[in-house]
Design an enzyme around this catalytic site. Structure first.
Site, PDB file in Angstrom:
ATOM      1  N   HIS A  33     -32.644  30.145 -81.005  1.00  5.83           N
ATOM      2  CA  HIS A  33     -32.868  31.163 -79.780  1.00  5.83           C
ATOM      3  C   HIS A  33     -34.285  30.815 -79.146  1.00  5.83           C
ATOM      4  O   HIS A  33     -35.426  30.439 -79.785  1.00  5.83           O
ATOM      5  CB  HIS A  33     -32.609  32.518 -80.065  1.00  5.83           C
ATOM      6  CG  HIS A  33     -31.497  32.970 -80.317  1.00  5.83           C
ATOM      7  ND1 HIS A  33     -30.236  32.337 -79.619  1.00  5.83           N
ATOM      8  CD2 HIS A  33     -30.819  33.471 -81.192  1.00  5.83           C
ATOM      9  CE1 HIS A  33     -29.121  33.047 -80.329  1.00  5.83           C
ATOM     10  NE2 HIS A  33     -29.472  33.855 -81.196  1.00  5.83           N
ATOM     11  N   THR A  34     -34.297  31.169 -77.832  1.00  4.30           N
ATOM     12  CA  THR A  34     -35.953  30.987 -77.232  1.00  4.30           C
ATOM     13  C   THR A  34     -36.648  32.134 -77.791  1.00  4.30           C
ATOM     14  O   THR A  34     -36.156  33.084 -77.940  1.00  4.30           O
ATOM     15  CB  THR A  34     -35.737  31.099 -75.781  1.00  4.30           C
ATOM     16  OG1 THR A  34     -34.768  30.206 -75.115  1.00  4.30           O
ATOM     17  CG2 THR A  34     -37.114  31.020 -75.000  1.00  4.30           C
ATOM     18  N   THR A  35     -37.915  31.804 -78.340  1.00  5.01           N
ATOM     19  CA  THR A  35     -38.736  32.690 -79.042  1.00  5.01           C
ATOM     20  C   THR A  35     -40.019  33.038 -78.065  1.00  5.01           C
ATOM     21  O   THR A  35     -40.503  34.141 -78.527  1.00  5.01           O
ATOM     22  CB  THR A  35     -39.178  32.209 -80.461  1.00  5.01           C
ATOM     23  OG1 THR A  35     -39.902  30.840 -80.153  1.00  5.01           O
ATOM     24  CG2 THR A  35     -38.133  31.966 -81.336  1.00  5.01           C
ATOM     25  N   SER A  36     -40.183  32.288 -76.957  1.00  4.94           N
ATOM     26  CA  SER A  36     -41.273  32.915 -76.100  1.00  4.94           C
ATOM     27  C   SER A  36     -40.761  32.260 -75.017  1.00  4.94           C
ATOM     28  O   SER A  36     -40.298  31.200 -74.527  1.00  4.94           O
ATOM     29  CB  SER A  36     -42.600  32.379 -76.387  1.00  4.94           C
ATOM     30  OG  SER A  36     -42.499  31.203 -76.572  1.00  4.94           O
TER      31      SER A  36
END
Length: 236
Positions: free
Chosen positions: A13-16
């Site tokens: 998943h996108t973390t930032s």
């Protein structure tokens, strides 16, 4: 044991946030609700995209805007458009209200947050339904808040004093526009992720109205700036 998510096949998943939009300011006035945003999207610390529309008409009486990850904004627009399209396909004269969209977005944000894959957005839903003004904020955690004015991003720090001094919920549309322009003037001077080109949209009894982008007036020829520049020239 060394855990390798790629070997195990775990979903990533996108973390930032990557490409992000700046502040959104929304106010109620005596005939509806107005929303303002600049047209800049930043790639990290670089002002990469300077002509981006971040205010969208969701239905005839609903406006959506957000600050945060722009790809998440695009995904939310698709999800909300599905609801409006589905209502049109039923052709039974029943259409979701602005509050319905706000509640759906709150549930969607909370679900994504629980999946540890949140929407990196501060969302603003504005609308006019049954002669009532509607304005709500939905944050990254799915928190839902209705209010007469909403600020996101750095506007929450720099613009609340301006709004409290020069705005009230019974002001005219032009007065509300001027307050938002003053807020973005301050943001352009004090927020590195702000832009001096803004876009305004409002919703009233006649429907939604999205205006063309405009440039806010700024002033840089203060006497203090001039005197300091002259001092540097004399010292060199």
């Amino acid at each position: 044991m060394i855990f390798n998510s790629e070997i195990s096949g775990q979903q990533q998943h996108t973390t930032s946030p990557v490409v992000t939009g700046g502040s959104v300011i929304a106010l109620v006035y005596n005939g509806g609700v107005i929303v303002g945003s600049d047209t800049l999207c930043s790639y990290g610390s670089m002002a990469a995209f300077k002509n981006v529309q971040k205010i969208v008409q969701i239905s005839q009486n609903t406006i959506y805007a957000s600050s945060g990850e722009y790809s998440d904004f695009q995904q939310v627009v698709k999800e909300l458009a599905k609801i409006d399209r589905s209502a049109l396909q039923y052709d039974d004269g029943v259409h979701p209200s602005p509050k319905d969209y706000g509640n759906f977005l709150a549930r969607l944000s909370y679900k994504k947050r629980c999946k540890i894959n949140p929407l990196y957005l501060q969302n603003v839903i504005a609308g006019f339904h049954n002669k009532e003004r509607y304005l709500a904020l939905v944050d990254i955690y799915g928190t839902y808040l209705e209010s007469n004015f909403i600020t996101t991003g750095f506007a929450s720090y720099f613009c609340k004093a301006i709004i409290s001094n020069y705005w009230n919920e019974n002001c005219t549309l032009e007065q509300a526009k001027q307050v938002i322009r003053e807020c973005f003037k301050v943001l352009f001077c004090r927020d590195c992720r702000a832009h001096d080109v803004i876009q305004l949209a409002y919703v009233d009894e006649q429907g939604t109205h999205i205006e063309e982008p405009e440039r806010v007036e700024t002033k840089w020829d203060f006497n203090g700036f001039k005197s300091r520049a002259n001092e540097k020239l004399h010292t060199q």
